[in-house]
Write an enzyme that holds these catalytic residues in place. Sequence first.
Site, PDB file in Angstrom:
ATOM      1  N   CYS A   1      -8.098  -5.086  -9.653  1.00 43.24           N
ATOM      2  CA  CYS A   1      -7.929  -5.625  -8.292  1.00 43.24           C
ATOM      3  C   CYS A   1      -7.966  -7.155  -8.332  1.00 43.24           C
ATOM      4  O   CYS A   1      -8.936  -7.736  -8.814  1.00 43.24           O
ATOM      5  CB  CYS A   1      -9.012  -5.121  -7.342  1.00 43.24           C
TER       6      CYS A   1
ATOM      7  N   SER B   1      -3.653  -9.203   0.291  1.00 42.71           N
ATOM      8  CA  SER B   1      -5.042  -9.458  -0.094  1.00 42.71           C
ATOM      9  C   SER B   1      -5.919  -8.602   0.811  1.00 42.71           C
ATOM     10  O   SER B   1      -6.631  -9.110   1.679  1.00 42.71           O
ATOM     11  CB  SER B   1      -5.394 -10.938   0.027  1.00 42.71           C
ATOM     12  N   MET B   2      -5.816  -7.280   0.613  1.00 45.97           N
ATOM     13  CA  MET B   2      -6.542  -6.333   1.469  1.00 45.97           C
ATOM     14  C   MET B   2      -8.054  -6.446   1.252  1.00 45.97           C
ATOM     15  O   MET B   2      -8.839  -6.168   2.162  1.00 45.97           O
ATOM     16  CB  MET B   2      -6.102  -4.891   1.173  1.00 45.97           C
TER      17      MET B   2
ATOM     18  N   GLY C   1       5.862  -0.588  -9.865  1.00 52.66           N
ATOM     19  CA  GLY C   1       6.247  -1.984  -9.656  1.00 52.66           C
ATOM     20  C   GLY C   1       7.734  -2.122  -9.394  1.00 52.66           C
ATOM     21  O   GLY C   1       8.549  -1.887 -10.282  1.00 52.66           O
ATOM     22  N   GLY C   2       8.065  -2.447  -8.158  1.00 56.05           N
ATOM     23  CA  GLY C   2       9.452  -2.784  -7.827  1.00 56.05           C
ATOM     24  C   GLY C   2      10.389  -1.600  -7.702  1.00 56.05           C
ATOM     25  O   GLY C   2      11.607  -1.765  -7.820  1.00 56.05           O
TER      26      GLY C   2
ATOM     27  N   LYS D   1      -5.855   1.745 -14.227  1.00 56.27           N
ATOM     28  CA  LYS D   1      -4.794   0.928 -13.623  1.00 56.27           C
ATOM     29  C   LYS D   1      -4.936  -0.475 -14.184  1.00 56.27           C
ATOM     30  O   LYS D   1      -5.983  -1.116 -14.046  1.00 56.27           O
ATOM     31  CB  LYS D   1      -4.957   0.922 -12.103  1.00 56.27           C
TER      32      LYS D   1
ATOM     33  N   LYS E   1      -6.374   5.262  -1.637  1.00 51.90           N
ATOM     34  CA  LYS E   1      -6.716   3.849  -1.793  1.00 51.90           C
ATOM     35  C   LYS E   1      -7.941   3.732  -2.718  1.00 51.90           C
ATOM     36  O   LYS E   1      -8.851   4.568  -2.668  1.00 51.90           O
ATOM     37  CB  LYS E   1      -7.051   3.279  -0.403  1.00 51.90           C
TER      38      LYS E   1
END
Length: 338
Positions: A150, A90-91, A269-270, A184, A65
């Site tokens: 983020c 929304s961590m 993604g996906g 990222k 993480k």
Amino acid sequence: MLSVIITTLNFQGNSKLDMPSPDISTQIAGIPLDNCLYNASGAWCTSEQELTDLAQSAAGAYIAKSTTIAYRAGNPKPRYVETDWGTINSMGLANGGFDFYLSFAREKAQQLGKPFFMSVAGLTLENNLDMLRRLAQVDEVAGVELNLSCPNLPGKPQTAYDFQRTEEVLHKVFKFYKRPIGVKLPPYFDIIHFERMAEILNSYPLQFVTCINSIGNGLVIDIDKEAVVIKPKGGFGGIGGDFVKPTSLANVRKFYELLKPEIQVIGCGGVKSGQDAFEHILCGAQAVQIGSCLMKEGASCFDRISSELRALMLEKGYQSLDDFRGKLKVNTDEEKGY
Ligand code: RRO
């Protein structure tokens, strides 16, 4: 006629049986991965147990993480919800803190024996530089993903939507950082934005970019309650899962076309099937990360998706990812239909 069909089927069947199982290994920044699939930072990778699950799965690597210098409890719950078509989160950068992941790297990851990446997301540029200065000395961390995207920190913009700020960050990082590192990125939606970001990235010696982070600030509504489904930020959160695949494929493809060959693109993604992973690689992905599907299905998803990817490659006659990576065809047909 019937015998012709049977002969053809037999021939194809036999020829495939004779083929060795396709190789889905890859490398990121020269680090070998026996499987091109691994987790997206944020998905099942915050605690020691989650990281150990990933290390013991079929994933080719694992990434923790995104970390800040200190432990963070993150945003109030509920902050992660699954829908039929994907997820919203929304961590708020809930994480164990830099020393926790560094200790994991030194004490556990070494024994678990699979490339372990860290994701760095300091609350300030100075925090990022502090963490990277320490990581510059750490051999047990295979590589670093610097999270510039983020979407869930109240009052904090996504760095990579600010081109000047991104340039400043990279300029300071590459003054001293020499180990494997990538960034990222958030999704981009305009060709000019892809071009401007690629121009900046191409002027630094980074080894990879990961495309994409969640699509920021979506809103999911519960129709019965006539209310938002997550608590932070009035219900706004990052969207992942099925719904984001076309956007992630477009970002992988565009950066694969625009970046210098030394910068690899990691797709994210996906992805929930071998076909999804294949599509990312066809667009140019060097490796493929899995987020929402890992959260829904658990770490066994790597086994299933790897088998599906190998089966699809076998069906198409491909032996390695290099046989089709980046080879997406464009449509040259005469116009038909509407
Ligand atoms: O922690 C989060 O809310 C979070 C992060 Br750091 C990120 O990069 N992407 C995301 O969807 N959520």
